[in-house]
Design an enzyme around this catalytic site. Structure first.
Site, PDB file in Angstrom:
ATOM      1  N   GLY A  23       0.832  -1.203   0.000  1.00 57.04           N
ATOM      2  CA  GLY A  23       0.000   0.000   0.000  1.00 57.04           C
ATOM      3  C   GLY A  23       0.859   1.243   0.000  1.00 57.04           C
ATOM      4  O   GLY A  23       2.043   1.210  -0.310  1.00 57.04           O
ATOM      5  N   GLY A  24       0.254   2.348   0.366  1.00 57.55           N
ATOM      6  CA  GLY A  24       0.927   3.633   0.291  1.00 57.55           C
ATOM      7  C   GLY A  24       2.108   3.796   1.215  1.00 57.55           C
ATOM      8  O   GLY A  24       3.226   4.029   0.778  1.00 57.55           O
ATOM      9  N   GLU A  25       1.887   3.637   2.500  1.00 60.75           N
ATOM     10  CA  GLU A  25       2.965   3.881   3.459  1.00 60.75           C
ATOM     11  C   GLU A  25       3.155   2.723   4.416  1.00 60.75           C
ATOM     12  O   GLU A  25       3.719   2.879   5.492  1.00 60.75           O
ATOM     13  CB  GLU A  25       2.695   5.173   4.230  1.00 60.75           C
ATOM     14  CG  GLU A  25       1.376   5.151   4.967  1.00 60.75           C
ATOM     15  CD  GLU A  25       1.021   6.481   5.608  1.00 60.75           C
ATOM     16  OE1 GLU A  25       0.405   6.459   6.672  1.00 60.75           O
ATOM     17  OE2 GLU A  25       1.365   7.527   5.033  1.00 60.75           O
ATOM     18  N   GLU A  26       2.706   1.566   4.031  1.00 60.66           N
ATOM     19  CA  GLU A  26       2.858   0.384   4.879  1.00 60.66           C
ATOM     20  C   GLU A  26       3.857  -0.588   4.260  1.00 60.66           C
ATOM     21  O   GLU A  26       4.003  -0.660   3.052  1.00 60.66           O
ATOM     22  CB  GLU A  26       1.513  -0.321   5.086  1.00 60.66           C
ATOM     23  CG  GLU A  26       0.530   0.520   5.876  1.00 60.66           C
ATOM     24  CD  GLU A  26      -0.794  -0.188   6.092  1.00 60.66           C
ATOM     25  OE1 GLU A  26      -0.988  -1.309   5.577  1.00 60.66           O
ATOM     26  OE2 GLU A  26      -1.644   0.389   6.785  1.00 60.66           O
TER      27      GLU A  26
END
Length: 105
Positions: A23-26
Site C-alpha cells: 500500500g501507500g505507506e505500509e
C-alpha cells in the site's frame, strides 16, 4: 521518506527475511524461522531505527503489528497470520503510535 524507511527496515532485518511495500505507506516484513522473541527484537530495532533517524528535519515514527505462530492449536494459513498482524498494527496506531503491538497465534 518512503525510500529512507525501506533502507532502515532492510538494515535491521536478516538476510533470509523478506521486506515489501504494502500500500501507500505500509510495509510487510516476513521473518521465516524467527521465534517470537527474535521477531520482537527485530521489530523493536526497526522502530528505534526509524524513531532515531532524521528525515530532512522531520520526525517520523512507526506503528508495528507483530503476529507470530507458535505451532500450538492447529495449523493456520498465511492469510490468518497477516490479518492478525494488520489488526495489531491498527491497535498500535490507536495506542499512540511509535509502538510494537504483538500477538501469538
Amino acid at each position: 521518506i518512503i525510500k529512507n524507511l525501506s533502507i532502515i527496515i532492510k538494515i535491521n532485518v536478516r538476510r533470509i527475511d523478506t521486506v515489501s511495500r504494502y500500500g501507500g505507506e505500509e510495509f510487510t516484513v516476513i521473518l521465516p524461522e524467527a521465534s517470537h522473541e527474535d521477531a520482537l527484537e527485530i521489530a523493536e530495532r526497526i522502530r528505534k531505527g526509524i524513531n532515531n533517524s532524521d528525515f530532512h528535519e522531520r520526525k517520523v515514527s512507526v506503528s508495528i503489528g507483530l503476529a507470530t505462530y507458535n505451532g500450538k492449536g492447529g495449523l493456520i494459513d498465511n492469510k490468518t497470520l497477516f490479518e492478525e498482524a494488520d489488526k495489531l498494527l491498527y491497535k498500535a496506531k490507536r495506542s499512540g503510535k511509535n509502538i510494537v503491538k504483538k500477538g501469538v497465534l
